[in-house]
Design an enzyme around this catalytic site. Structure first.
Site, mmCIF file in Angstrom:
data_model
loop_
_atom_site.group_PDB
_atom_site.id
_atom_site.type_symbol
_atom_site.label_atom_id
_atom_site.label_comp_id
_atom_site.label_asym_id
_atom_site.label_seq_id
_atom_site.Cartn_x
_atom_site.Cartn_y
_atom_site.Cartn_z
ATOM 1 N N LYS A 126 0.861 -1.188 0.000
ATOM 2 C CA LYS A 126 0.000 0.000 0.000
ATOM 3 C C LYS A 126 0.888 1.226 0.000
ATOM 4 O O LYS A 126 2.028 1.168 0.466
ATOM 5 C CB LYS A 126 -0.887 0.007 1.255
ATOM 6 C CG LYS A 126 -2.110 0.887 1.141
ATOM 7 C CD LYS A 126 -3.259 0.214 0.401
ATOM 8 C CE LYS A 126 -4.383 1.173 0.130
ATOM 9 N NZ LYS A 126 -5.584 0.511 -0.413
ATOM 10 N N ASP A 166 -6.962 4.500 -4.553
ATOM 11 C CA ASP A 166 -7.638 4.373 -3.256
ATOM 12 C C ASP A 166 -8.251 5.752 -3.009
ATOM 13 O O ASP A 166 -8.440 6.515 -3.971
ATOM 14 C CB ASP A 166 -6.653 3.964 -2.151
ATOM 15 C CG ASP A 166 -7.341 3.593 -0.835
ATOM 16 O OD1 ASP A 166 -7.880 2.479 -0.746
ATOM 17 O OD2 ASP A 166 -7.371 4.411 0.103
HETATM 18 P P1 NDP Z 1 -12.909 7.975 -2.912
HETATM 19 O O1 NDP Z 1 -11.838 8.972 -2.694
HETATM 20 O O2 NDP Z 1 -13.445 7.767 -4.275
HETATM 21 O O3 NDP Z 1 -14.160 8.310 -1.962
HETATM 22 C C1 NDP Z 1 -14.043 8.346 -0.572
HETATM 23 C C2 NDP Z 1 -15.368 8.781 -0.015
HETATM 24 O O4 NDP Z 1 -15.349 8.663 1.398
HETATM 25 C C3 NDP Z 1 -15.686 10.236 -0.296
HETATM 26 O O5 NDP Z 1 -17.068 10.396 -0.372
HETATM 27 C C4 NDP Z 1 -15.100 10.944 0.933
HETATM 28 O O6 NDP Z 1 -15.668 12.201 1.210
HETATM 29 C C5 NDP Z 1 -15.498 9.953 2.011
HETATM 30 N N1 NDP Z 1 -14.586 10.060 3.149
HETATM 31 C C6 NDP Z 1 -13.254 9.904 3.153
HETATM 32 N N2 NDP Z 1 -12.754 10.110 4.361
HETATM 33 C C7 NDP Z 1 -13.804 10.430 5.135
HETATM 34 C C8 NDP Z 1 -13.944 10.763 6.496
HETATM 35 N N3 NDP Z 1 -12.871 10.823 7.301
HETATM 36 N N4 NDP Z 1 -15.187 11.008 6.967
HETATM 37 C C9 NDP Z 1 -16.263 10.936 6.158
HETATM 38 N N5 NDP Z 1 -16.198 10.646 4.837
HETATM 39 C C10 NDP Z 1 -14.982 10.397 4.353
HETATM 40 O O7 NDP Z 1 -12.364 6.607 -2.294
HETATM 41 P P2 NDP Z 1 -12.865 5.130 -2.562
HETATM 42 O O8 NDP Z 1 -14.333 5.097 -2.768
HETATM 43 O O9 NDP Z 1 -11.983 4.543 -3.578
HETATM 44 O O10 NDP Z 1 -12.489 4.425 -1.170
HETATM 45 C C11 NDP Z 1 -13.403 4.349 -0.081
HETATM 46 C C12 NDP Z 1 -12.971 3.241 0.852
HETATM 47 O O11 NDP Z 1 -12.932 1.996 0.145
HETATM 48 C C13 NDP Z 1 -11.569 3.388 1.466
HETATM 49 O O12 NDP Z 1 -11.573 2.823 2.752
HETATM 50 C C14 NDP Z 1 -10.707 2.528 0.548
HETATM 51 O O13 NDP Z 1 -9.540 2.098 1.195
HETATM 52 C C15 NDP Z 1 -11.664 1.392 0.288
HETATM 53 N N6 NDP Z 1 -11.375 0.590 -0.903
HETATM 54 C C16 NDP Z 1 -11.317 1.171 -2.149
HETATM 55 C C17 NDP Z 1 -11.082 0.389 -3.260
HETATM 56 C C18 NDP Z 1 -11.116 0.946 -4.634
HETATM 57 O O14 NDP Z 1 -11.035 0.156 -5.583
HETATM 58 N N7 NDP Z 1 -11.267 2.245 -4.838
HETATM 59 C C19 NDP Z 1 -10.795 -1.051 -3.128
HETATM 60 C C20 NDP Z 1 -10.957 -1.561 -1.785
HETATM 61 C C21 NDP Z 1 -11.201 -0.747 -0.740
HETATM 62 P P3 NDP Z 1 -14.880 13.561 0.769
HETATM 63 O O15 NDP Z 1 -15.253 13.767 -0.663
HETATM 64 O O16 NDP Z 1 -15.452 14.591 1.684
HETATM 65 O O17 NDP Z 1 -13.431 13.325 0.968
#
Ligand code: NDP
Length: 443
Positions: A126, A166
């Site tokens: 990672k 991510d």
């Molecule tokens: P994105 O950046 O596309 O989206 C993240 C989302 O979560 C946004 O809506 C963001 O809001 C919100 N968010 C992030 N941090 C916080 C916080 N502290 N409090 C509230 N909301 C928050 O990321 P992903 O969708 O790719 O990833 C989301 C999760 O899934 C993570 O845990 C990641 O590790 C996991 N994941 C992702 C994969 C992938 O293929 N993308 C694969 C496996 C796991 P804001 O816009 O305000 O930042």
């Protein structure tokens, strides 16, 4: 003292302040007790657990870049190459202000078992940076990405370590990173996944984590005498995972009524409008406050959480430690039957225990969100054969992989005397393959 407890104590002592890493190690090792007890003599002699919790390599580097005012900015970059026993390191890059080594290590550690569960030949890694892409111009994002890759390219490669996206890293960032790798190395190779379709990306990769989450949830529900169709679902987050989880949930006949971002959350009793969400988040890169303009019946809240809304199924898809004990209590009180983690470690340890003790079907992230990395591995396969598979072919493979992951975690839980405990099942099944490979390869 039990071997597992000794190693947890060692990790806390050796990695001070890295609380997310401590939490991930505790969660995994606690649930490995049955298999560790069964092989304690060999594992102790081989220091297997000590080796498992120590990354093979940690890289930390300076990332200088120039903002739109001509000012030089400096961020810190990380890549943790945790375990390569079963394949090249594989795991995403996270760009977010809160990133530090403890977060990257927790994610890298989880990734080892997740990647193993997919059944594909990928090790765990990672990376990321404390760079915050929010509010930055395209040119600033490009400047940062090029500088980040100028150092990272020394440590990755198609058969060495293959990063992906991510939080904060999507198609745009992967494009800039790939371009810089190619320029420096003079080689067009599958050094990253999540690439654009025009330059080696795979169909379904964008949708894969969200779709995969629903495929696994579907298996878990059917195995336990339920079905998705007709269920009300709450989702947190509004990024890549959340959007495609909602899309697939709707295709399977459920109704998703919430989304959130780090400022607030939306309740739409008529069901989230995915097209509107994509326009706001993917195209315009705006905040969720805009959603009401598309759906006047919806509510926007800054206080509280999505978990207060009654639902049958909860899908935390935002970030780590976003579903706490009080949220778990609310879910149980409101008649929730299942929780599946789209994000990595979104549920705190006490909340997870509470949900499991109250008979909620609980699918841990390392199984439930493995569809993203699994499809990344399919992208690697396509890059190696210099071919592109159809959407249907990749989607079918993804469905088979997710069904296989459910089977593996359910079987492992049965074999080790904790039927229905999918947290233990996923950890044990993921661990078995990696442990055997480490033992076979020697010191
Ligand atoms: P994105 O950046 O596309 O989206 C993240 C989302 O979560 C946004 O809506 C963001 O809001 C919100 N968010 C992030 N941090 C916080 C916080 N502290 N409090 C509230 N909301 C928050 O990321 P992903 O969708 O790719 O990833 C989301 C999760 O899934 C993570 O845990 C990641 O590790 C996991 N994941 C992702 C994969 C992938 O293929 N993308 C694969 C496996 C796991 P804001 O816009 O305000 O930042």
């Amino acid at each position: 003292m039990a071997y597992v407890d000794e190693v947890i104590e060692l990790v806390v002592k050796k990695n001070p302040g890295e609380i997310e890493f401590h939490q991930a190690v505790k969660e995994v090792l606690e649930s490995l007790r049955p298999i560790v007890d069964a092989h304690e003599e060999v594992y102790r002699r081989e220091a297997l657990l000590e080796r498992l919790v120590e990354p093979e390599r940690q890289i930390k580097f300076r990332v200088p870049w120039i903002d739109d005012k001509g000012q030089v900015q400096v961020n810190t970059g990380y890549r943790v190459q945790f375990n390569s026993a079963i394949g090249p390191y594989k795991g995403g890059l996270r760009f977010r202000r809160s990133v530090y080594i403890g977060i990257i290590k927790f994610l890298g550690f989880e990734q080892i078992f997740k990647n193993s569960l997919t059944g594909l030949p990928i090790g765990g890694g990672k990376g990321g940076s404390d760079f915050d892409p929010k509010g930055k111009s395209d040119r600033e994002i490009m400047s940062f990405c090029k500088s980040f890759m100028t150092e990272l390219c020394k440590h990755i490669g198609a058969d060495v370590d293959v990063p992906a996206g991510d939080i904060g890293v999507g198609g745009r960032e992967i494009g800039y990173l790939f371009g810089q790798y190619k320029n420096i190395k003079g080689a067009f190779e599958g050094c990253l996944t999540g690439k654009g379709l025009e330059f080696g990306g795979s169909l379904v990769r964008t949708e894969a984590t969200g779709y995969g989450l629903l495929y696994l949830l579907d298996e878990m529900l059917r195995h336990n005498g339920h079905e998705i169709s007709g269920k009300t679902v709450t989702v947190s987050g509004s990024g890549n995972v959340a959007i495609y989880a909602i899309e697939k949930a709707h295709q399977l006949g459920a109704k998703v009524v919430t989304v959130s971002d780090s400022n607030g959350w939306v309740y739409d009793p008529d069901g989230i409008d995915v097209a509107a969400l994509k326009e706001i988040k993917e195209q315009k890169r705006q905040r969720l406050t805009e959603y009401k303009k598309y759906r006047p019946n919806s509510e926007y809240h800054e206080d509280g959480t999505v978990w207060s809304i009654p639902c049958h199924i909860a899908l935390p898809c935002a970030t780590q430690n976003e579903l706490h004990l009080a949220d778990a209590q609310a879910l149980v009180d409101n008649g929730c039957i299942a929780v599946a983690e789209g994000a990595n470690m979104p549920t705190t340890l006490d909340a997870t225990k509470y949900l499991q003790q109250h008979g909620i079907l609980f699918a841990p992230g390392k199984a439930a969100n493995a569809g993203g990395v699994a499809t990344s591995a399919l992208e690697m396969s396509q890059n190696s054969e210099r071919l592109s598979w159809s959407f249907e072919k990749v989607d079918r493979r993804l469905q088979r992989i997710m069904a296989g992951i459910f089977q593996k975690m359910a079987d492992a839980a049965e074999r080790y005397g904790v039927p229905g405990d999918y947290v233990a099942g996923a950890n044990i099944a993921g661990f078995e393959k990696v442990a055997n490979a480490m033992l076979a390869q020697g010191i």
